[in-house]
Design a protein around this motif. Structure first.
Motif, short mmCIF file in Angstrom:
data_model
loop_
_atom_site.label_atom_id
_atom_site.label_comp_id
_atom_site.label_asym_id
_atom_site.label_seq_id
_atom_site.Cartn_x
_atom_site.Cartn_y
_atom_site.Cartn_z
N UNK A 277 0.85 -1.20 0.00
CA UNK A 277 0.00 0.00 0.00
C UNK A 277 0.88 1.25 0.00
N UNK A 278 1.89 1.26 0.88
CA UNK A 278 2.80 2.41 0.95
C UNK A 278 3.50 2.63 -0.38
N UNK A 279 3.97 1.57 -0.99
CA UNK A 279 4.66 1.67 -2.28
C UNK A 279 3.73 2.21 -3.36
N UNK A 280 2.48 1.77 -3.33
CA UNK A 280 1.50 2.23 -4.32
C UNK A 280 1.21 3.71 -4.14
N UNK A 281 1.02 4.16 -2.90
CA UNK A 281 0.79 5.58 -2.63
C UNK A 281 1.99 6.39 -3.10
N UNK A 282 3.19 5.93 -2.79
CA UNK A 282 4.41 6.63 -3.22
C UNK A 282 4.48 6.72 -4.74
N UNK A 283 4.10 5.63 -5.42
CA UNK A 283 4.14 5.61 -6.88
C UNK A 283 3.18 6.65 -7.47
N UNK A 284 1.97 6.73 -6.92
CA UNK A 284 1.02 7.73 -7.40
C UNK A 284 1.52 9.14 -7.13
N UNK A 285 2.14 9.34 -6.00
CA UNK A 285 2.67 10.67 -5.69
C UNK A 285 3.75 11.08 -6.66
N UNK A 286 4.63 10.16 -7.03
CA UNK A 286 5.72 10.51 -7.93
C UNK A 286 5.22 10.69 -9.36
N UNK A 287 4.05 10.18 -9.69
CA UNK A 287 3.50 10.30 -11.05
C UNK A 287 2.82 11.64 -11.28
#
Length: 67
Positions: A56-66
């Motif tokens: 979940x944390x990795x997914x949130x981080x991925x959306x933030x960087x996009x």
């Protein structure tokens, strides 16, 4: 649980509220669901390598960087 993990990973102060499922959609409600990878493990030898909360944390981080 997944909603709380997502809010925590996002670092927001949002509250998680449980809202009743609309009665007009009850016929498509799958009810409670818990995933189980035991069959994939038995047949393929697959096991998860990432803990759910870390994913979940990795997914949130991925959306933030996009954005």
């Amino acid at each position: 649980e997944s909603a709380r993990l997502t809010v925590d990973a996002a670092g927001t102060t949002s509250d998680v509220r449980f809202v009743p499922w609309p009665s007009e959609l009850a016929r498509i409600d799958i009810g409670s669901f818990q995933g189980d990878y035991s069959k994939a493990n038995d047949i393929l030898g697959w096991r998860p390598r990432v803990h759910f909360a870390d994913g979940i944390r990795s997914t949130v981080d991925s959306y933030r960087s996009a954005t």
